[in-house]
Design an enzyme around this catalytic site. Structure first.
Site, mmCIF file in Angstrom:
data_model
loop_
_atom_site.group_PDB
_atom_site.id
_atom_site.type_symbol
_atom_site.label_atom_id
_atom_site.label_comp_id
_atom_site.label_asym_id
_atom_site.label_seq_id
_atom_site.Cartn_x
_atom_site.Cartn_y
_atom_site.Cartn_z
ATOM 1 N N LYS A 1 0.340 -23.559 -41.081
ATOM 2 C CA LYS A 1 -0.757 -23.195 -41.961
ATOM 3 C C LYS A 1 -0.227 -22.927 -43.371
ATOM 4 O O LYS A 1 0.951 -22.645 -43.561
ATOM 5 C CB LYS A 1 -1.449 -21.925 -41.446
ATOM 6 C CG LYS A 1 -2.193 -22.060 -40.141
ATOM 7 C CD LYS A 1 -2.806 -20.717 -39.766
ATOM 8 C CE LYS A 1 -3.544 -20.785 -38.437
ATOM 9 N NZ LYS A 1 -4.799 -21.542 -38.537
ATOM 10 N N ARG B 1 -6.910 -23.194 -27.502
ATOM 11 C CA ARG B 1 -7.449 -23.869 -26.315
ATOM 12 C C ARG B 1 -6.381 -24.068 -25.248
ATOM 13 O O ARG B 1 -6.697 -24.149 -24.058
ATOM 14 C CB ARG B 1 -8.086 -25.191 -26.727
ATOM 15 C CG ARG B 1 -7.135 -26.214 -27.301
ATOM 16 C CD ARG B 1 -7.846 -27.274 -28.127
ATOM 17 N NE ARG B 1 -8.319 -26.750 -29.395
ATOM 18 C CZ ARG B 1 -8.975 -27.470 -30.294
ATOM 19 N NH1 ARG B 1 -9.233 -28.749 -30.076
ATOM 20 N NH2 ARG B 1 -9.378 -26.929 -31.427
#
Length: 424
Positions: A203, A277
């Site tokens: 990020k 996930r």
């Protein structure tokens, strides 16, 4: 320190106040309801009062409902301690509001804690201890950490967390007030990424700044279970928190890796920043093994959900229309906001891989179009077909900066919805 009294009125303010919806006189402040959206208006008024440097208030008058008092408290809250709201109404209403406040404060504290303070194992331990303090002998739990995760085939949590020096962990907690042999009514699964650097799909610094909030799902379902227990929950519930730090190191998982999950599903890693996930897949399989009639997972999962519904709603997904309806009714009953997004069987196949059954995302920035539904489709692969399933993408769980409705930091929006779902 003096306490300010806060009253509600349906009368317009005196002419010299102009169009103000909050007026002040001595130690009293008055919120002038205009009938358009009283809940939103009261929460915004609470922010205005708080911005005046007022830290202690007493709600007064007959117009304060439970919902209006609660949204006032939500608007009045801040990440820093030292504020207080005094409730009004009968004893039952005050007790309910206090139970809500304790649960929301617990969730906020966890989410707002620094990543250094809250390692994956500490998150699991704090959640388990808080629920044990509430439920006593009705609560039992185990924490699986580090290499033991691999031994038990929880490969997603292990893979995401192995890049950190602090081990990943899976909390398995059982609240059983009924007795031995009771079926599991509901299983809760929470994403507990205590810090998300994005891994090798790194990020930006700005995008990383608030990633202490990436365990908001774990905090939400834990606080919701505690609230339901405090208000008389009498059904067996299992809780699974999938806890890890997603960091970069020589041991971190990499793009191109393939994970083989306990149910045999193979997953190619095309984006290490789509890690939530991967850990939830383990939790959903564990929840499915419990035989629960209803599985609810909550996660700060996708930026796509925020883009779709803003940070004023939590996005919800389910293959069953009746489960969506139940979630909407539960949220409405406690004045929280949810909005359903699409989930069809073909969403399971929207992240194809030439090397595995599926990829964990699409190899494009943000996961491409329909990212929130694609993530839900991925998770669906790991849910028992016999169970009803609700996936909550917590778009409204955290505010990067203070707004007209919220202080900066955790909001706890979603805790009441899940607690209400547990009661139904």
């Amino acid at each position: 320190m003096q306490v300010m009294n806060v009253l509600l009125t349906q009368q317009s303010p005196a002419e010299h106040w102009g169009k103000a919806d909050v007026t002040y006189e001595g130690q009293n402040s008055v919120i002038h309801l205009n009938g358009a959206d009283p809940l939103r208006q009261v929460q915004m008024a609470a922010r205005k009062i708080r911005s005046q440097g007022i830290s202690q208030v007493q709600l007064e008058g007959e117009l304060w409902t439970v919902d209006l008092q609660w949204v006032f408290a939500q608007g009045f809250a801040s990440a820093k301690p030292g504020y207080q709201v005094g409730w009004c109404g009968d004893d039952a209403e005050k007790q309910l509001l206090e139970h809500r406040l304790v649960a929301a404060t617990f969730a906020r504290k966890l989410i707002n804690d620094t990543p250094e303070e809250l390692s994956p194992v500490k998150l699991a331990q704090q959640a388990a201890q808080w629920l044990t303090d509430i439920g006593g002998n009705n609560v039992s739990y185990s924490i699986i950490e580090g290499q033991e995760l691999l031994e038990k085939k929880w490969v997603g949590i292990h893979a995401v967390g192995r890049g950190s020096e602090r081990p990943p962990a899976l909390l398995e907690l059982d609240f059983n007030p009924i007795g031995e042999g009771a079926p599991v009514d509901v299983a809760l699964v929470g994403k507990g990424i205590t810090f998300d650097s994005g891994g090798y799909s790194l990020k930006s610094s700005e995008g990383m700044l608030t990633m202490k909030c990436d365990m908001g799902g774990a905090a939400t379902v834990t606080a919701a279970l505690g609230l339901a227990m405090k208000t008389g929950l009498n059904k067996r519930v299992k809780l699974y928190l999938c806890c890890a730090e997603n960091l970069v190191s020589g041991h971190a998982f990499k793009l191109g890796d393939i994970l083989t999950y306990k149910n045999g599903t193979t997953v190619e890693i095309v984006n290490t920043d789509a890690e939530g996930r991967l850990v939830l897949a383990d939790g959903l399989q564990a929840a499915s093994e419990s035989g629960a009639k209803l599985i609810i997972d909550a996660a700060t999962l996708t930026g796509a959900a925020v883009m779709a519904v803003s940070n004023q709603y939590n996005a919800i997904f389910s293959p069953q229309a009746e489960t969506i309806k139940l979630a909407q009714e539960s949220a409405a009953a406690v004045s929280e906001n949810v909005w359903p997004l699409p989930l069809d069987p073909w969403h399971k196949d929207t992240c194809p891989s030439a090397y595995a059954d599926t990829a964990n995302s699409r190899p494009v920035k943000g996961g491409g179009a329909g990212g929130a539904s694609n993530a839900a489709g991925f998770l669906w692969r790991f849910v028992s077909p016999e169970a009803n399933w609700l996936h909550i993408d917590l778009a409204a769980a955290f505010e990067n900066n203070a707004s007209a409705l919220w202080g900066a930091g955790a909001t706890a929006h979603g805790v009441l919805t899940v607690a209400e779902l547990l009661k139904r």
